[in-house]
Write an enzyme that holds these catalytic residues in place. Structure first.
Site, PDB file in Angstrom:
ATOM      1  N   ASP A 220       0.809  -1.230   0.000  1.00 30.98           N
ATOM      2  CA  ASP A 220       0.000   0.000   0.000  1.00 30.98           C
ATOM      3  C   ASP A 220       0.842   1.281   0.000  1.00 30.98           C
ATOM      4  O   ASP A 220       0.299   2.369  -0.258  1.00 30.98           O
ATOM      5  CB  ASP A 220      -0.928   0.020   1.226  1.00 30.98           C
ATOM      6  CG  ASP A 220      -1.933  -1.114   1.210  1.00 30.98           C
ATOM      7  OD1 ASP A 220      -2.293  -1.556   0.110  1.00 30.98           O
ATOM      8  OD2 ASP A 220      -2.353  -1.555   2.295  1.00 30.98           O
TER       9      ASP A 220
ATOM     10  N   ARG B 210     -15.331  -3.540 -24.889  1.00 28.00           N
ATOM     11  CA  ARG B 210     -15.999  -3.614 -23.580  1.00 28.00           C
ATOM     12  C   ARG B 210     -15.396  -2.620 -22.592  1.00 28.00           C
ATOM     13  O   ARG B 210     -14.239  -2.207 -22.745  1.00 28.00           O
ATOM     14  CB  ARG B 210     -15.802  -5.011 -22.976  1.00 28.00           C
ATOM     15  CG  ARG B 210     -16.640  -6.069 -23.601  1.00 28.00           C
ATOM     16  CD  ARG B 210     -16.221  -7.435 -23.089  1.00 28.00           C
ATOM     17  NE  ARG B 210     -17.125  -8.456 -23.583  1.00 28.00           N
ATOM     18  CZ  ARG B 210     -16.799  -9.729 -23.694  1.00 28.00           C
ATOM     19  NH1 ARG B 210     -15.594 -10.143 -23.360  1.00 28.00           N
ATOM     20  NH2 ARG B 210     -17.674 -10.602 -24.144  1.00 28.00           N
TER      21      ARG B 210
ATOM     22  N   GLY C 251      -6.080  -1.753  -1.849  1.00 29.67           N
ATOM     23  CA  GLY C 251      -5.918  -0.448  -1.189  1.00 29.67           C
ATOM     24  C   GLY C 251      -7.249  -0.043  -0.582  1.00 29.67           C
ATOM     25  O   GLY C 251      -8.103   0.510  -1.275  1.00 29.67           O
TER      26      GLY C 251
ATOM     27  N   GLU D 145      -9.941  -0.816  -3.921  1.00 31.52           N
ATOM     28  CA  GLU D 145     -10.822  -1.603  -3.034  1.00 31.52           C
ATOM     29  C   GLU D 145     -11.634  -0.698  -2.118  1.00 31.52           C
ATOM     30  O   GLU D 145     -12.743  -1.015  -1.747  1.00 31.52           O
ATOM     31  CB  GLU D 145      -9.934  -2.415  -2.079  1.00 31.52           C
ATOM     32  CG  GLU D 145      -9.569  -3.783  -2.430  1.00 31.52           C
ATOM     33  CD  GLU D 145      -8.704  -4.368  -1.316  1.00 31.52           C
ATOM     34  OE1 GLU D 145      -7.827  -3.677  -0.764  1.00 31.52           O
ATOM     35  OE2 GLU D 145      -8.907  -5.548  -1.019  1.00 31.52           O
TER      36      GLU D 145
HETATM   37  O1  F6P Z   1      -2.225  -4.084   3.568  1.00 29.56           O
HETATM   38  C1  F6P Z   1      -2.027  -4.829   2.423  1.00 29.56           C
HETATM   39  C2  F6P Z   1      -3.329  -5.303   1.861  1.00 29.56           C
HETATM   40  O2  F6P Z   1      -3.061  -6.154   0.764  1.00 29.56           O
HETATM   41  C3  F6P Z   1      -4.307  -4.226   1.438  1.00 29.56           C
HETATM   42  O3  F6P Z   1      -4.018  -3.623   0.196  1.00 29.56           O
HETATM   43  C4  F6P Z   1      -5.589  -4.991   1.427  1.00 29.56           C
HETATM   44  O4  F6P Z   1      -6.674  -4.124   1.558  1.00 29.56           O
HETATM   45  C5  F6P Z   1      -5.444  -5.911   2.593  1.00 29.56           C
HETATM   46  O5  F6P Z   1      -4.052  -6.057   2.808  1.00 29.56           O
HETATM   47  C6  F6P Z   1      -6.055  -7.263   2.438  1.00 29.56           C
HETATM   48  O6  F6P Z   1      -5.874  -7.967   3.627  1.00 29.56           O
HETATM   49  P1  F6P Z   1      -6.062  -9.532   3.818  1.00 29.56           P
HETATM   50  O7  F6P Z   1      -4.931 -10.231   3.165  1.00 29.56           O
HETATM   51  O8  F6P Z   1      -6.038  -9.727   5.288  1.00 29.56           O
HETATM   52  O9  F6P Z   1      -7.362  -9.876   3.171  1.00 29.56           O
END
Ligand code: F6P
Length: 359
Positions: free
Chosen positions: A138, A173, A181, A233
């Site tokens: 991140d 498409r 993130g 995300e």
């Molecule tokens: O902090 C890294 C990260 O990959 C983020 O980008 C993401 O939102 C999160 O971890 C996902 O976490 P997990 O692997 O616990 O689902």
């Protein structure tokens, strides 16, 4: 004899092993193979809490530069629960201190992101010697220009967008690609720009779905039937940005789609003529070998950590600041998040070439 512990905590990313190797090889160079003992702590803070660790050999650190994941294992141990004694009656902080003492450590090297850093700072406050290396795809750790893992995941996410681009073009498409993130959008921003996305939606810039639809329709009118959206995300609409935290959480919990990118695609369908598809690369973005940039950064962070240990500089993070690795005091940075400034040069450049952020 120096005794050094090492652990990896939180979500994994590329470059953990490269960093572990950097720390270990530098320590052996600094103190000699007979002058240092390295203890690998299993599965992050969990291993420190429950006393799961092993004495490592120098050969354990060979052949791992390009290896993805972490040879030590990792786990998420939320910072906010560290001082909470739950139904299992385990006093986590007490146990971590006791195991540090049991191993007779001179320093604990901690590889992790923001949450991990907060616990590293807690251990510093409790009197332990710690050095933190900033990892995360991140790139949201305050006090360092770069975290390791970020560039490797940018490569992967960009490759996903590149591949989607070709099929989107063939079929005319629209594709919405969800990039990791939740709170911070560095990865979708970089992958979006590098992949030539037409729309980039970030947690830092709430979007208006009508504006997003207008960009897509304008492109269709110009004869460009395909479009690419890079959606974080944690993308958030303008309406959601106005909500109280509690209401926002409830609204998201009630969402029927599996994730935000599906909801955005659903919202766009009635507003845009062309077919809209979704792609979610998910944890692909955290997997595989570190890229060349990260291998170098991890080696630099690892060597710096060993140097700080030799110099007795504890309670610090190895931070990349203006091109140099410096000791950044944990007390100055723990708990701060490095979000994307909405007027940063990258966003301005993207806007200047016509990318829409939906605002
Ligand atoms: O902090 C890294 C990260 O990959 C983020 O980008 C993401 O939102 C999160 O971890 C996902 O976490 P997990 O692997 O616990 O689902």
């Amino acid at each position: 004899m120096k005794r050094i512990g090492i652990l990896t905590s939180g979500g994994d990313c590329q470059g953990l092993n490269a960093s572990i190797r950097g720390v270990a090889k530098s320590l052996y160079e600094e103190f000699g193979e007979d002058g240092v003992e390295i203890y690998g702590i299993k599965d992050g803070y969990k291993g420190l809490i429950f006393g799961e660790y092993m004495k490592m050999k120098s050969s354990d650190f060979s052949g791992i530069l390009t290896l993805g994941g972490t040879i030590l294992g990792t786990s998420r141990q939320p910072f906010k629960l560290m001082r909470v004694i739950d139904e299992t009656a385990v006093d986590k902080v007490k146990n971590m201190k006791a195991n540090y003492k049991k191993m007779k450590l001179d320093c604990l090297v901690i590889l992790g992101g923001n949450g991990t850093q907060k616990t590293a700072n807690l251990l510093r406050e409790e009197g332990l010697n710690v050095v933190h290396l900033p990892k995360t795809i991140d790139n949201d750790v305050w006090g360092t220009d770069m975290t390791f893992g970020f560039h490797s995941s940018v490569e992967i996410a960009t490759n996903v967008i590149d591949c989607i681009h070709t099929t989107a073009t063939s079929h005319g498409r629209i594709f919405a690609v969800e990039i990791m993130g939740h709170k911070v959008g560095w990865l979708p921003l970089y992958a979006g720009i590098a992949g030539g996305a037409d729309v980039i939606l970030l947690p830092e810039i709430p979007y208006d779905i009508k504006k997003v639809a207008k960009t897509l329709n304008d492109r269709i009118e110009k004869g460009k039937k395909f479009s690419i959206l890079a959606v974080a995300e944690g993308a958030i609409s303008k309406e959601e940005a106005k909500m109280k935290k509690k209401d926002f959480k409830a609204a998201r919990a009630a969402m029927t789609e599996p994730s935000i990118v599906y909801r955005i695609a659903d919202e766009l369908k009635p507003l845009v003529d062309n077919e809209i598809r979704v792609c979610v690369p998910g944890h692909f973005q955290r997997g595989g070998s570190p890229c060349a940039y990260d291998r170098v950064l991890c080696t630099r962070f690892g060597a710096a950590a060993a140097k700080f240990i030799r110099e007795g500089k504890f309670g610090v993070m190895t931070g990349l600041v203006n091109g140099e690795i410096v000791p950044v005091p944990l007390e100055d940075v723990a708990g701060k998040l490095k979000t994307v400034p909405v007027d940063c040069e990258e966003i301005r450049a993207a806007r200047e070439i016509g990318v829409t952020f939906g605002d």
